[in-house]
Design an enzyme around this catalytic site. Sequence first.
Site, PDB file in Angstrom:
ATOM      1  N   GLY A  11      71.105  38.924   1.271  1.00  0.00           N
ATOM      2  CA  GLY A  11      70.970  38.140   2.386  1.00  0.00           C
ATOM      3  C   GLY A  11      71.277  38.804   3.554  1.00  0.00           C
ATOM      4  O   GLY A  11      71.787  40.052   3.669  1.00  0.00           O
ATOM      5  N   TYR A 143      71.403  21.413   7.976  1.00  0.00           N
ATOM      6  CA  TYR A 143      72.414  22.454   7.829  1.00  0.00           C
ATOM      7  C   TYR A 143      73.897  21.890   8.319  1.00  0.00           C
ATOM      8  O   TYR A 143      74.726  22.456   7.497  1.00  0.00           O
ATOM      9  CB  TYR A 143      71.902  23.664   8.668  1.00  0.00           C
ATOM     10  CG  TYR A 143      72.548  25.005   8.722  1.00  0.00           C
ATOM     11  CD1 TYR A 143      72.375  25.764   7.806  1.00  0.00           C
ATOM     12  CD2 TYR A 143      73.241  25.192   9.871  1.00  0.00           C
ATOM     13  CE1 TYR A 143      73.200  26.940   7.712  1.00  0.00           C
ATOM     14  CE2 TYR A 143      74.013  26.529   9.916  1.00  0.00           C
ATOM     15  CZ  TYR A 143      73.970  27.366   8.829  1.00  0.00           C
ATOM     16  OH  TYR A 143      74.687  28.360   8.920  1.00  0.00           O
TER      17      TYR A 143
HETATM   18  N1  SER Z   1      72.895  31.486  12.348  1.00  0.00           N
HETATM   19  C1  SER Z   1      73.085  30.089  11.865  1.00  0.00           C
HETATM   20  C2  SER Z   1      71.508  29.474  12.165  1.00  0.00           C
HETATM   21  O1  SER Z   1      71.131  29.605  13.105  1.00  0.00           O
HETATM   22  C3  SER Z   1      74.089  29.324  12.214  1.00  0.00           C
HETATM   23  O2  SER Z   1      75.218  29.318  11.598  1.00  0.00           O
HETATM   24  O3  SER Z   1      70.951  28.627  11.385  1.00  0.00           O
END
Ligand code: SER
Length: 319
Positions: A11, A143
């Site tokens: 990743g 998230y």
């Molecule tokens: N870069 C990530 C996102 O934009 C945030 O931690 O989901």
Amino acid sequence: MKNILVVGSTGQIGSELTMKLRREIPQSTVVAGYIPGAEPKGELLESGPSAIADVRDAAGLAEIVTRYKIDTIYNLAALLSAVAERKPLLAWDIQMNGLLNILEIAREKGVAVFTPSSIGSFGPETPHVGTPQDTIQRPRSMYGVTKVATELLSDYYFHKYGVDTRSVRFPGLISYTTLPGGGTTDYAVEVYYSAVKGEEFTCPIAPGTYMDMMYMPDALHAAMMLMEADPSRLKHRNSFNIASMSFEPEQIFAKIREYIPSLQVRYEVDPVRQAIATSWPDSMDDSCAREEWDWKPTFDMDSMTVDMIKNLRLKLGIQ
Ligand code: SER
């Protein structure tokens, strides 16, 4: 001797962290964990062992930990914020059930675990400017929900079982090696590709939206530094604010135009990403990380931009 497993090694973060660990801890074994469909290639494949490591397969993970006598896991398996909004149950499965599998193995086998949190662990009620280390965390994205729970669960395993869990809240990460997949901060990576290719960039985030960002070398350094830190100095564990720069779209575009004046941008704001971005901090206060393990970033917007453009030109074969 260190035996390290990087879960999510192909990743955005994992692909660079695995190589850095192999380079900088040469006496170590660093296993590149991946899922079928995202196999390691090239240098990542050739420079050390790799193994299928699906966080949802506890028995498979335990087998790798035993086989390689793993003492540290960097658990980088996650769906980023915009994808997690489209697939919330999958995000929960990977980020929460997967984390529990890892923490249980860590408890049984005495493994240290780094599972990153994020600016996404904050929400609309969080103080947005100079966001403190310890403050309100009520995110509204899946998230964010999984990131707050990651922090809590990681601290739980430390306090209850003594598992050596540590982590940072990563800002949006900018890099030229592996593209991020479906995050809210991705625009700040993609605009560099458009600028170098001479293509117009369509920005999904509205002007004036500040977010913390960081260049990948600083992020990798932070993860490794924290895992090496003297535990007696750590008052916090999961997770530390770390910061290096904060900008809104117009500022990064202006910075890139100092080097590529032809950059063209138009806005097509994505309501899902915009709502997430608006709820996140404008700038985090990272003084606890500085005090407890001497965190300090190296790159600012200017030095990052010079390095990004130089390396993307090489990567894309564009002069
Ligand atoms: N870069 C990530 C996102 O934009 C945030 O931690 O989901």
